[in-house]
Design a protein around this motif. Structure first.
Motif, mmCIF file in Angstrom:
data_model
loop_
_atom_site.group_PDB
_atom_site.id
_atom_site.type_symbol
_atom_site.label_atom_id
_atom_site.label_comp_id
_atom_site.label_asym_id
_atom_site.label_seq_id
_atom_site.Cartn_x
_atom_site.Cartn_y
_atom_site.Cartn_z
ATOM 1 N N VAL A 1 -2.075 -11.734 6.510
ATOM 2 C CA VAL A 1 -1.703 -10.705 5.535
ATOM 3 C C VAL A 1 -0.576 -9.858 6.110
ATOM 4 N N LYS A 2 0.397 -9.604 5.268
ATOM 5 C CA LYS A 2 1.460 -8.666 5.632
ATOM 6 C C LYS A 2 1.288 -7.436 4.743
ATOM 7 N N LEU A 3 0.975 -6.305 5.369
ATOM 8 C CA LEU A 3 0.885 -5.046 4.634
ATOM 9 C C LEU A 3 2.264 -4.412 4.625
ATOM 10 N N VAL A 4 2.673 -3.928 3.477
ATOM 11 C CA VAL A 4 3.906 -3.146 3.375
ATOM 12 C C VAL A 4 3.454 -1.759 2.932
ATOM 13 N N VAL A 5 3.460 -0.822 3.887
ATOM 14 C CA VAL A 5 2.886 0.508 3.659
ATOM 15 C C VAL A 5 3.999 1.538 3.588
ATOM 16 N N THR A 6 3.994 2.332 2.512
ATOM 17 C CA THR A 6 4.995 3.389 2.330
ATOM 18 C C THR A 6 4.282 4.718 2.149
ATOM 19 N N ARG A 7 4.579 5.667 3.039
ATOM 20 C CA ARG A 7 4.014 7.028 2.906
ATOM 21 C C ARG A 7 4.949 7.824 2.014
ATOM 22 N N PRO B 1 6.648 6.534 8.853
ATOM 23 C CA PRO B 1 7.651 7.562 8.551
ATOM 24 C C PRO B 1 7.711 7.801 7.043
ATOM 25 N N LEU B 2 7.942 9.021 6.653
ATOM 26 C CA LEU B 2 7.990 9.403 5.240
ATOM 27 C C LEU B 2 9.064 8.612 4.497
ATOM 28 N N GLY B 3 8.658 7.958 3.396
ATOM 29 C CA GLY B 3 9.590 7.273 2.509
ATOM 30 C C GLY B 3 10.119 5.940 2.990
ATOM 31 N N GLN B 4 9.625 5.435 4.132
ATOM 32 C CA GLN B 4 10.130 4.168 4.659
ATOM 33 C C GLN B 4 9.021 3.113 4.662
ATOM 34 N N PRO B 5 9.240 1.966 4.006
ATOM 35 C CA PRO B 5 8.230 0.910 4.050
ATOM 36 C C PRO B 5 8.080 0.369 5.476
ATOM 37 N N VAL B 6 6.834 0.182 5.884
ATOM 38 C CA VAL B 6 6.533 -0.332 7.222
ATOM 39 C C VAL B 6 5.708 -1.607 7.068
ATOM 40 N N LEU C 1 0.849 -1.186 0.000
ATOM 41 C CA LEU C 1 0.000 0.000 0.000
ATOM 42 C C LEU C 1 0.884 1.234 0.000
ATOM 43 N N THR C 2 0.384 2.284 -0.619
ATOM 44 C CA THR C 2 1.103 3.551 -0.670
ATOM 45 C C THR C 2 0.189 4.651 -0.150
ATOM 46 N N VAL C 3 0.753 5.591 0.605
ATOM 47 C CA VAL C 3 0.000 6.766 1.026
ATOM 48 C C VAL C 3 0.456 7.920 0.150
#
Length: 139
Positions: free
Chosen positions: A77-83, A105-110, A57-59
């Protein structure tokens, strides 16, 4: 002076009214037009790590993308979220039913891992009452 204004304004008002009626008709706002069907959930490529589905997912300025995303009940499910923007209040992911409140955090996949326990619509979003939100459709 009044007839002069009337001659100029009346045609503009008629034109504006016609444009509004045409716009409403084109948008399906008439009694004869059935409502448009809801768009299907976008297809998210299937990725797996050790049997766990991975969803990226991307923000962005538009919110959480993609949304909605199809998930399966009882499937981890493993979400990999990057803002990718600072122009949003979505600086975290909150899922109340799962006790998730994770900073982005901005620009870091979580990575966020969870298992949907019930079928239906699962809304997640920012900490500001989910003003910016996304949806998981759990089968």
């Amino acid at each position: 002076m009044r007839p002069f204004i009337s001659r100029i304004i009346k045609p503009w008002l008629a034109l504006a009214a016609t444009a509004a009626m045409v716009g409403a008709t084109q948008q399906g706002c008439t009694k004869d037009t059935p409502p448009a069907a809801a768009a299907p959930a976008p297809t998210v490529p299937e990725k797996r790590e050790n049997g766990v589905r991975v969803v990226e997912l991307t923000v962005t300025e538009k919110g959480y993308e993609p949304s909605p995303v199809q998930l399966k009940k009882d499937e981890p499910v493993k979400l990999v979220v990057t803002r990718k923007t600072d122009q949003t209040c979505a600086t975290e992911v909150v899922m109340d039913d799962y006790g998730i409140n994770t900073a982005l955090p901005l620009g870091q996949p979580v990575d966020i891992t969870f298992t949907p326990k019930t079928s239906g619509k699962l809304v997640y979003g920012c900490a500001m009452g989910k003003m910016i939100s996304g949806v998981f459709l759990v089968e």
